[in-house]
Write an enzyme that holds these catalytic residues in place. Structure first.
Site, mmCIF file in Angstrom:
data_model
loop_
_atom_site.group_PDB
_atom_site.id
_atom_site.type_symbol
_atom_site.label_atom_id
_atom_site.label_comp_id
_atom_site.label_asym_id
_atom_site.label_seq_id
_atom_site.Cartn_x
_atom_site.Cartn_y
_atom_site.Cartn_z
ATOM 1 N N THR A 62 -15.804 22.939 -13.961
ATOM 2 C CA THR A 62 -14.801 21.897 -13.728
ATOM 3 C C THR A 62 -15.008 20.711 -14.682
ATOM 4 O OG1 THR A 62 -16.221 20.832 -12.073
ATOM 5 C CG2 THR A 62 -14.684 22.481 -11.270
ATOM 6 N N ASP A 92 -18.890 20.124 -15.591
ATOM 7 C CA ASP A 92 -19.191 19.950 -17.021
ATOM 8 C C ASP A 92 -19.098 18.454 -17.362
ATOM 9 O OD1 ASP A 92 -19.400 20.204 -19.758
ATOM 10 O OD2 ASP A 92 -17.602 21.437 -20.000
ATOM 11 N N LYS A 94 -21.342 16.443 -18.880
ATOM 12 C CA LYS A 94 -21.945 16.016 -20.155
ATOM 13 C C LYS A 94 -22.480 14.588 -20.085
ATOM 14 C CE LYS A 94 -19.317 19.080 -23.216
ATOM 15 N NZ LYS A 94 -18.280 19.640 -22.321
ATOM 16 N N PHE A 95 -23.415 14.378 -19.177
ATOM 17 C CA PHE A 95 -24.065 13.065 -19.070
ATOM 18 C C PHE A 95 -24.730 12.726 -20.406
ATOM 19 C CE2 PHE A 95 -24.066 14.636 -14.660
ATOM 20 C CZ PHE A 95 -23.527 13.542 -14.008
ATOM 21 N N ALA A 96 -24.761 11.413 -20.722
ATOM 22 C CA ALA A 96 -25.334 11.037 -22.038
ATOM 23 C C ALA A 96 -25.873 9.605 -22.039
ATOM 24 C CB ALA A 96 -24.281 11.198 -23.125
ATOM 25 N N ILE A 98 -28.667 6.349 -20.164
ATOM 26 C CA ILE A 98 -30.062 6.140 -19.749
ATOM 27 C C ILE A 98 -30.267 6.701 -18.335
ATOM 28 C CG2 ILE A 98 -30.322 4.082 -21.203
ATOM 29 C CD1 ILE A 98 -30.160 2.437 -18.542
ATOM 30 N N TYR A 222 -13.537 30.037 -31.533
ATOM 31 C CA TYR A 222 -13.727 31.115 -30.560
ATOM 32 C C TYR A 222 -14.419 32.323 -31.158
ATOM 33 C CZ TYR A 222 -10.423 28.578 -27.576
ATOM 34 O OH TYR A 222 -9.805 27.633 -26.803
ATOM 35 N N ARG A 241 -8.728 28.342 -21.621
ATOM 36 C CA ARG A 241 -7.315 28.643 -21.875
ATOM 37 C C ARG A 241 -7.037 30.116 -22.088
ATOM 38 N NH1 ARG A 241 -7.193 23.938 -26.226
ATOM 39 N NH2 ARG A 241 -9.406 24.533 -26.180
HETATM 40 P P1 BMP Z 1 -11.372 26.655 -23.822
HETATM 41 O O1 BMP Z 1 -11.907 28.091 -23.568
HETATM 42 O O2 BMP Z 1 -10.023 26.444 -23.206
HETATM 43 O O3 BMP Z 1 -11.438 26.270 -25.261
HETATM 44 O O4 BMP Z 1 -12.314 25.665 -23.012
HETATM 45 C C1 BMP Z 1 -13.678 25.520 -23.299
HETATM 46 C C2 BMP Z 1 -14.360 24.641 -22.286
HETATM 47 O O5 BMP Z 1 -15.750 24.569 -22.599
HETATM 48 C C3 BMP Z 1 -13.858 23.195 -22.247
HETATM 49 O O6 BMP Z 1 -13.906 22.763 -20.898
HETATM 50 C C4 BMP Z 1 -14.872 22.413 -23.057
HETATM 51 O O7 BMP Z 1 -15.040 21.097 -22.566
HETATM 52 C C5 BMP Z 1 -16.151 23.222 -22.846
HETATM 53 N N1 BMP Z 1 -17.100 23.192 -24.001
HETATM 54 C C6 BMP Z 1 -16.746 23.712 -25.237
HETATM 55 O O8 BMP Z 1 -15.626 24.199 -25.440
HETATM 56 N N2 BMP Z 1 -17.690 23.698 -26.246
HETATM 57 C C7 BMP Z 1 -18.937 23.190 -26.095
HETATM 58 O O9 BMP Z 1 -19.730 23.242 -27.003
HETATM 59 C C8 BMP Z 1 -19.283 22.669 -24.835
HETATM 60 C C9 BMP Z 1 -18.359 22.700 -23.792
HETATM 61 O O10 BMP Z 1 -18.712 22.246 -22.611
#
Ligand code: BMP
Length: 276
Positions: A62, A92, A94-96, A98, A222, A241
């Site tokens: 999420t 997801d 992605k904390f970044a 302190i 991809y 997607r």
């Molecule tokens: P999609 O398959 O629709 O491209 O989505 C990929 C998902 O993975 C998104 O939620 C994105 O925030 C996450 N993501 C990414 O694509 N690459 C990364 O390196 C790290 C990710 O969390």
């Protein structure tokens, strides 16, 4: 035996990290190494997609902060779906920041992520204090943390010594860090003298997976489930997607079909990897 050729079940058996063990058991039980990333902005769509893909996934990812009509009922329904379909939840986030700030972001605010998300992730950029900050909230709840050791995007800065240092940070906090968001196995990365250590078993969860296109025109890249699981030795494919298509014109049968397709491709690749 190298982790890459062990079965998910073998790895689950003695895994010391609670969340990693739960995830490996779920993968084995459901014969699915597919995580669907549900990046939609309306609660109704979000829940509808999760109910459709639920039978085919080990994990639902999420981005809770993109949902415009978020409320606590959404979390309750998400938890119901997690039980109904037997999957874990990965916010997801992605904390970044302190340690003190991330501990508050993880436990509090509108979303109270630690209370419902089995797994979350963090950028290693602040150094080890980000892990201890998050662990102060999540460890006693049996949660797991993934460090972003690499990214799927074109021109990512998370390469080379940055990636190596992320792995070293994880090694020093194996009780809470269960693995990485990365594009390949991290066995041996940053280790003195080369190859991976027997006693470490970090899970590699990999986004940037698609069967029909190579990119999205916004930097995403991809690869196929086979490239990810067999060639790069990763453990879980994360697909967004590619599964749900256009969320504003949801094709119910299409979503189900794609989820099943990715699940089958991911599992086939895993069987090839372990030599079955
Ligand atoms: P999609 O398959 O629709 O491209 O989505 C990929 C998902 O993975 C998104 O939620 C994105 O925030 C996450 N993501 C990414 O694509 N690459 C990364 O390196 C790290 C990710 O969390």
């Amino acid at each position: 035996m190298v982790t890459k050729t062990k079965t998910y079940a073998q790895r689950a058996k003695d895994h010391p990290n609670t969340a990693a063990k739960q995830l490996l058991e779920t993968i084995d039980r459901k014969k699915s190494n597919l995580c669907v990333s549900v990046d939609v902005t309306r609660k109704a769509n979000f829940l509808a997609i999760i109910d459709l893909v639920g039978p085919f996934v080990c994990l639902v990812k999420t981005h809770i902060d993109i949902i415009e009509d978020f409320d606590h009922d959404l979390i309750e329904q998400l938890q119901v779906l997690s039980k109904k379909h037997d999957f874990l939840i990965f916010e997801d986030r992605k904390f970044a920041d302190i340690g003190n700030t991330v501990s508050l972001q993880y436990s509090s605010g509108v979303h109270k992520i630690a209370s419902w998300s089995h797994i979350t992730n963090a950028h290693p950029v602040p150094g080890p204090s980000i892990i201890t900050g998050l662990a102060s909230v999540g460890k006693s709840l049996g949660r797991g943390l993934l460090l972003l050791a690499e990214m799927s995007t074109k021109g990512s800065l998370a390469v080379g010594s940055y990636t190596e240092d992320a792995v070293k940070m994880a090694r020093a906090h194996k009780d809470f860090v269960m693995g990485f968001i990365a594009q390949q196995r991290m066995d041996g990365v940053g280790a003195e003298g080369g190859s991976g250590t027997e006693e470490e078993d970090f899970l590699i969860l990999t986004p940037g997976v698609g069967l029909d296109v190579k990119g999205d025109g916004m930097g995403q890249q991809y690869r196929t489930p086979r490239e990810v699981i067999v060639e790069s030795g990763c453990d879980v494919i994360i697909v967004g997607r590619g599964v749900y298509g256009n969320p504003n014109a949801l094709d119910v049968d299409g979503v189900r079909r794609q989820a099943e397709r990715y699940m089958k491709e991911g599992w086939k690749a895993y069987l090839e990897r372990i030599g079955e």
